[in-house]
Design an enzyme around this catalytic site. Sequence first.
Site, mmCIF file in Angstrom:
data_model
loop_
_atom_site.group_PDB
_atom_site.id
_atom_site.type_symbol
_atom_site.label_atom_id
_atom_site.label_comp_id
_atom_site.label_asym_id
_atom_site.label_seq_id
_atom_site.Cartn_x
_atom_site.Cartn_y
_atom_site.Cartn_z
ATOM 1 N N GLY A 1 2.781 -1.213 4.285
ATOM 2 C CA GLY A 1 2.827 0.199 3.947
ATOM 3 C C GLY A 1 4.254 0.659 3.717
ATOM 4 O O GLY A 1 4.822 0.503 2.632
ATOM 5 N N GLY A 2 4.865 1.216 4.760
ATOM 6 C CA GLY A 2 6.189 1.826 4.642
ATOM 7 C C GLY A 2 7.233 0.948 3.955
ATOM 8 O O GLY A 2 7.975 1.418 3.082
ATOM 9 N N GLU B 1 -5.424 -5.236 10.554
ATOM 10 C CA GLU B 1 -4.469 -4.143 10.709
ATOM 11 C C GLU B 1 -4.742 -3.408 12.018
ATOM 12 O O GLU B 1 -5.546 -2.455 12.042
ATOM 13 C CB GLU B 1 -4.588 -3.175 9.541
ATOM 14 N N SER C 1 3.304 -2.150 10.299
ATOM 15 C CA SER C 1 4.754 -2.070 10.528
ATOM 16 C C SER C 1 5.496 -3.365 10.211
ATOM 17 O O SER C 1 6.513 -3.668 10.836
ATOM 18 C CB SER C 1 5.041 -1.631 11.967
ATOM 19 N N GLU D 1 -6.915 4.453 7.826
ATOM 20 C CA GLU D 1 -6.735 5.886 7.553
ATOM 21 C C GLU D 1 -7.996 6.483 6.929
ATOM 22 O O GLU D 1 -8.201 7.696 6.981
ATOM 23 C CB GLU D 1 -5.488 6.084 6.676
ATOM 24 N N GLY E 1 2.155 2.173 10.701
ATOM 25 C CA GLY E 1 3.054 3.322 10.554
ATOM 26 C C GLY E 1 3.740 3.741 11.844
ATOM 27 O O GLY E 1 4.320 4.822 11.914
ATOM 28 N N HIS F 1 -9.465 0.807 4.888
ATOM 29 C CA HIS F 1 -8.197 1.069 5.570
ATOM 30 C C HIS F 1 -8.441 2.007 6.754
ATOM 31 O O HIS F 1 -9.280 2.912 6.672
ATOM 32 C CB HIS F 1 -7.193 1.687 4.588
ATOM 33 N N ASN G 1 0.865 -1.180 0.000
ATOM 34 C CA ASN G 1 0.000 0.000 0.000
ATOM 35 C C ASN G 1 0.904 1.234 0.000
ATOM 36 O O ASN G 1 1.491 1.575 1.020
ATOM 37 C CB ASN G 1 -0.891 -0.019 1.259
ATOM 38 N N TRP G 2 0.987 1.865 -1.158
ATOM 39 C CA TRP G 2 1.917 3.002 -1.287
ATOM 40 C C TRP G 2 1.340 4.286 -0.690
ATOM 41 O O TRP G 2 2.038 5.299 -0.609
ATOM 42 C CB TRP G 2 2.277 3.229 -2.760
ATOM 43 N N LYS G 3 0.076 4.252 -0.315
ATOM 44 C CA LYS G 3 -0.602 5.433 0.251
ATOM 45 C C LYS G 3 -0.389 6.646 -0.671
ATOM 46 O O LYS G 3 -0.338 6.496 -1.887
ATOM 47 C CB LYS G 3 -0.109 5.697 1.675
#
Length: 251
Positions: free
Chosen positions: A234-235, A167, A213, A97, A173, A95, A10-12
């Site tokens: 993600g990251g 999640e 994470s 977010e 994150g 998600h 997930n590149w956000k």
Amino acid sequence: MPRKKLVAGNWKMNTTLAEARALAAAVAAGTTPASADVAVCPPFPWLLPVAEVLRGSVVALGAQNCHPQKSGAYTGEVSTGMLLEAGCKYVIVGHSERRHGLGETDPFLNEKAKAALSAGLHVIFCVGELLAEREANQTEAVLDRQATQGLRDLPADRLGNLVVAYEPVWAIGTGKVATPEQAQDAHAFIRKKVGVILGENVARSLPILYGGSVTADSAAGLFDRPDVDGGLVGGASLKADSFLKIIQAAG
Ligand code: PEP
């Protein structure tokens, strides 16, 4: 039949167009048909150029969101049909977010999941508790509510295209990854719940990803657990070398 693992990046709201192309090319070059299933989810404007880069590779394209309506006066939104035409196989729904940052509700996310599955997309449906909810021993109650309300009335003939991602919001994150035991407990609970909502056969074959994470160091321990079928990353998906190590950890 054993469930094949899936690793989705997930590149956000990250990457320039040049970075997106380069990252997709490096992920495609490092992934083979023998790898776990792999998907990358770039920002909307990069879907078409990334689809071009991925053409001929085994890496699938995914989007980070969709709207339940097919078309119309929904400024700023993107329909499931548009995602399919852009080359997407997957779409992330729910998600944290969007749930917590943008106020998306369980019933609205249920509409999205129904629309996306009906259109022919594979849905990565995210669930997970806040830190305060975990500390108040409400993790299972939250997962129960999110699954019961979010996964109701899905099209029965498309349930093979459903993926759930656990999640925990406190892990996203933050660098605070869940332990393999915490992940396994939550995944086993979700699988049991899905058995009640959608039936035992669906639950048995449902891929349940862990997200929060995940790094190249923590991936193998998580993916080893019997109900952890891969990761939503993600990251660590923004650098090809760390993402490819996570894919390798998925076997
Ligand atoms: C995510 O955004 O789905 C996620 C899991 O992010 P990170 O890996 O950065 O915690």
